[in-house]
Design a protein around this motif. Structure first.
Motif, PDB file in Angstrom:
ATOM      1  N   ALA A  23       0.840  -1.194   0.000  1.00 18.11           N
ATOM      2  CA  ALA A  23       0.000   0.000   0.000  1.00 18.11           C
ATOM      3  C   ALA A  23       0.873   1.241   0.000  1.00 18.11           C
ATOM      4  CB  ALA A  23      -0.916  -0.010   1.228  1.00 18.11           C
ATOM      5  N   LYS A  95      -2.461  12.175   6.088  1.00 17.85           N
ATOM      6  CA  LYS A  95      -1.990  10.799   6.185  1.00 17.85           C
ATOM      7  C   LYS A  95      -2.952   9.939   6.997  1.00 17.85           C
ATOM      8  CE  LYS A  95       2.447   8.515   6.264  1.00 17.85           C
ATOM      9  NZ  LYS A  95       3.914   8.712   6.398  1.00 17.85           N
ATOM     10  N   TRP A  99      -4.669   6.625   5.650  1.00 19.78           N
ATOM     11  CA  TRP A  99      -4.466   5.359   6.357  1.00 19.78           C
ATOM     12  C   TRP A  99      -5.792   4.692   6.692  1.00 19.78           C
ATOM     13  CZ3 TRP A  99      -0.079   6.141  10.547  1.00 19.78           C
ATOM     14  CH2 TRP A  99       1.170   6.042   9.920  1.00 19.78           C
ATOM     15  N   MET A 102      -6.807   3.060   3.421  1.00 21.39           N
ATOM     16  CA  MET A 102      -5.880   2.051   2.911  1.00 21.39           C
ATOM     17  C   MET A 102      -5.784   0.828   3.821  1.00 21.39           C
ATOM     18  SD  MET A 102      -2.806   4.648   1.901  1.00 21.39           S
ATOM     19  CE  MET A 102      -1.754   3.467   1.046  1.00 21.39           C
ATOM     20  N   LEU A 103      -5.584   1.064   5.100  1.00 21.06           N
ATOM     21  CA  LEU A 103      -5.336  -0.040   6.016  1.00 21.06           C
ATOM     22  C   LEU A 103      -6.606  -0.842   6.293  1.00 21.06           C
ATOM     23  CD1 LEU A 103      -2.896   1.661   8.550  1.00 21.06           C
ATOM     24  CD2 LEU A 103      -2.400   0.530   6.364  1.00 21.06           C
ATOM     25  N   ILE A 111      -0.240  -6.390   4.963  1.00 21.62           N
ATOM     26  CA  ILE A 111      -0.099  -5.090   4.306  1.00 21.62           C
ATOM     27  C   ILE A 111       1.331  -4.598   4.483  1.00 21.62           C
ATOM     28  CG2 ILE A 111      -0.850  -2.678   4.249  1.00 21.62           C
ATOM     29  CD1 ILE A 111      -3.550  -3.578   5.322  1.00 21.62           C
ATOM     30  N   TYR A 113       3.101  -1.318   3.981  1.00 22.04           N
ATOM     31  CA  TYR A 113       2.875   0.102   3.702  1.00 22.04           C
ATOM     32  C   TYR A 113       4.184   0.795   3.357  1.00 22.04           C
ATOM     33  CZ  TYR A 113       2.254   5.048   4.262  1.00 22.04           C
ATOM     34  OH  TYR A 113       2.276   6.405   4.016  1.00 22.04           O
ATOM     35  N   THR A 114       4.101   1.816   2.478  1.00 20.18           N
ATOM     36  CA  THR A 114       5.266   2.637   2.187  1.00 20.18           C
ATOM     37  C   THR A 114       4.857   4.045   1.794  1.00 20.18           C
ATOM     38  OG1 THR A 114       7.268   2.855   0.819  1.00 20.18           O
ATOM     39  CG2 THR A 114       5.324   1.889  -0.243  1.00 20.18           C
ATOM     40  N   ASP A 115       5.666   5.020   2.215  1.00 18.18           N
ATOM     41  CA  ASP A 115       5.579   6.351   1.627  1.00 18.18           C
ATOM     42  C   ASP A 115       6.067   6.261   0.185  1.00 18.18           C
ATOM     43  OD1 ASP A 115       4.685   7.344   4.033  1.00 18.18           O
ATOM     44  OD2 ASP A 115       6.598   8.235   4.614  1.00 18.18           O
ATOM     45  N   GLN A 220       7.648   3.202   6.583  1.00 25.52           N
ATOM     46  CA  GLN A 220       7.596   1.945   5.833  1.00 25.52           C
ATOM     47  C   GLN A 220       7.484   0.811   6.841  1.00 25.52           C
ATOM     48  OE1 GLN A 220       9.788  -1.001   5.324  1.00 25.52           O
ATOM     49  NE2 GLN A 220       7.995  -1.668   4.152  1.00 25.52           N
ATOM     50  N   THR A 222       5.705  -3.475   7.442  1.00 21.85           N
ATOM     51  CA  THR A 222       4.904  -4.620   7.035  1.00 21.85           C
ATOM     52  C   THR A 222       4.204  -5.155   8.272  1.00 21.85           C
ATOM     53  OG1 THR A 222       6.439  -5.186   5.238  1.00 21.85           O
ATOM     54  CG2 THR A 222       4.960  -6.925   6.006  1.00 21.85           C
ATOM     55  N   LYS A 225      -2.900  -7.264   8.492  1.00 21.20           N
ATOM     56  CA  LYS A 225      -4.029  -6.345   8.380  1.00 21.20           C
ATOM     57  C   LYS A 225      -4.877  -6.367   9.646  1.00 21.20           C
ATOM     58  CE  LYS A 225      -8.153  -5.372   5.618  1.00 21.20           C
ATOM     59  NZ  LYS A 225      -8.943  -5.735   4.410  1.00 21.20           N
TER      60      LYS A 225
END
Length: 319
Positions: A23, A95, A99, A102-103, A111, A113-115, A220, A222, A225
């Motif tokens: 994501a 953000k 989030w 997305m989350l 998931i 996640y990364t900028d 960043q 992992t 979920k």
């Protein structure tokens, strides 16, 4: 009245998502000034994450109200099958707002996640998932070791000190060069980092044959979920900052916050300077001149005035 039968009734199979969703959150309001190179940074980020990640994944991109050129690039990537899920927000939700979408909405069990300004190295995803699946009660895993605030990994140290079959070590495990390159990418100076490096330490933990560093970060990570959904929604009233809510909530919940033992992710910030070998260089002007300028601009009152002017211009532009 309906005419005929919906052809979808005769479709026997539907596509299934990968177990892992990467994501990515992106925001590029225009392509000049601070943001002049950020579209190129985004492209490099997405290319590097796809190159030998070590595990298959679907890519979800949430664009937080970027300019038309960036949105068109993302639409093209989606049409070419390089982005599996694309969300284009009309306005910047911050953000926290992104989030929350997305989350909660990423289809994967895991998931990552990364900028949008992260440069990935091969096996960044497989190494992160290995730690996630080996250690118990993991909250998040970041694909690079660096020194994070101790108050956010107290629960991890508490577990490591009390658990069986765990080896916990304290020392200078992150080489100075790796420590410095990351902090330079954040706009810090080498001089201030020498003092920090000398006065702080790393924590390394081994469990079931897997080595990890203690700590993690919101830029960043992992995570499962199901774990992330425990902390939704995030209430953030600013477009940036306040993101350490996630770090704090995970630590307060007693979850482990860990990092891979070698650098598999790097912050590029808003330029490709790291790839050009410019990180830490003083530029075309002499070192003494730049250092003097930085010292003047870094003075408290001057810095406060400049930031206030910058913030005012930013607010004018977006209002």
């Amino acid at each position: 009245m309906r005419k005929g039968q919906n052809p979808a009734k005769f479709v026997k199979d539907v596509a299934r998502s990968e177990r892992i969703t990467v994501a990515l959150l992106n925001y590029i309001p225009f392509l000049s000034g601070f943001y002049a190179e950020t579209l190129d940074v985004l492209k490099v980020c997405m290319e590097s994450m796809r190159k030998d990640a070590g595990l298959p994944f679907d890519l979800m991109v949430f664009d937080n109200g970027s300019c038309p050129e960036v949105r068109q690039y993302l639409v093209n990537e989606k049409e070419e099958g390089r982005i599996q899920y694309l969300i284009l927000a009309e306005k910047n939700m911050g953000k926290g707002g992104a989030w929350n979408v997305m989350l909660a909405g990423a289809p994967g069990e895991i998931i990552a996640y990364t900028d949008s300004d992260v440069l990935f190295s091969p096996n960044w995803l497989s190494r992160s998932v290995q730690i996630l699946e080996t250690f118990p009660n993991v909250g998040m895993v970041t694909a690079r070791p660096f020194r994070t605030p101790p108050e956010f990994y107290e629960s991890t140290l508490h577990w490591a000190r009390d658990a069986e079959r765990v080896v916990l070590e304290e020392g200078q495990f992150i080489p100075w060069e790796r420590f410095l390159e990351f902090n330079l990418s954040l706009g810090q100076s080498e001089e201030e980092n020498r003092k920090v490096y000398a006065e702080t330490r790393d924590w390394r933990v081994q469990y079931k044959g897997v080595t990890a560093m203690v700590g993690a970060s919101h830029w960043q990570f992992t995570a499962y979920k199901s774990t992330l959904q425990q902390f939704l929604p995030f209430e953030m009233d600013k477009p940036m900052g306040q993101v350490r809510q996630l770090d704090k909530r995970m630590n307060d919940a007693g979850l482990l916050r860990l990092m891979v033992s070698d650098p598999l992710a790097m912050n590029m910030s808003n330029t490709l300077g790291y790839l050009r070998g410019e990180l830490g260089k003083e530029g075309v002007r002499g070192k003494n001149e730049v250092s003097w300028t930085r010292r003047v601009l870094g003075l408290g009152p001057i810095k406060k005035i400049l930031l206030a002017v910058y913030n005012k211009i930013f607010n004018w532009y977006y209002s």
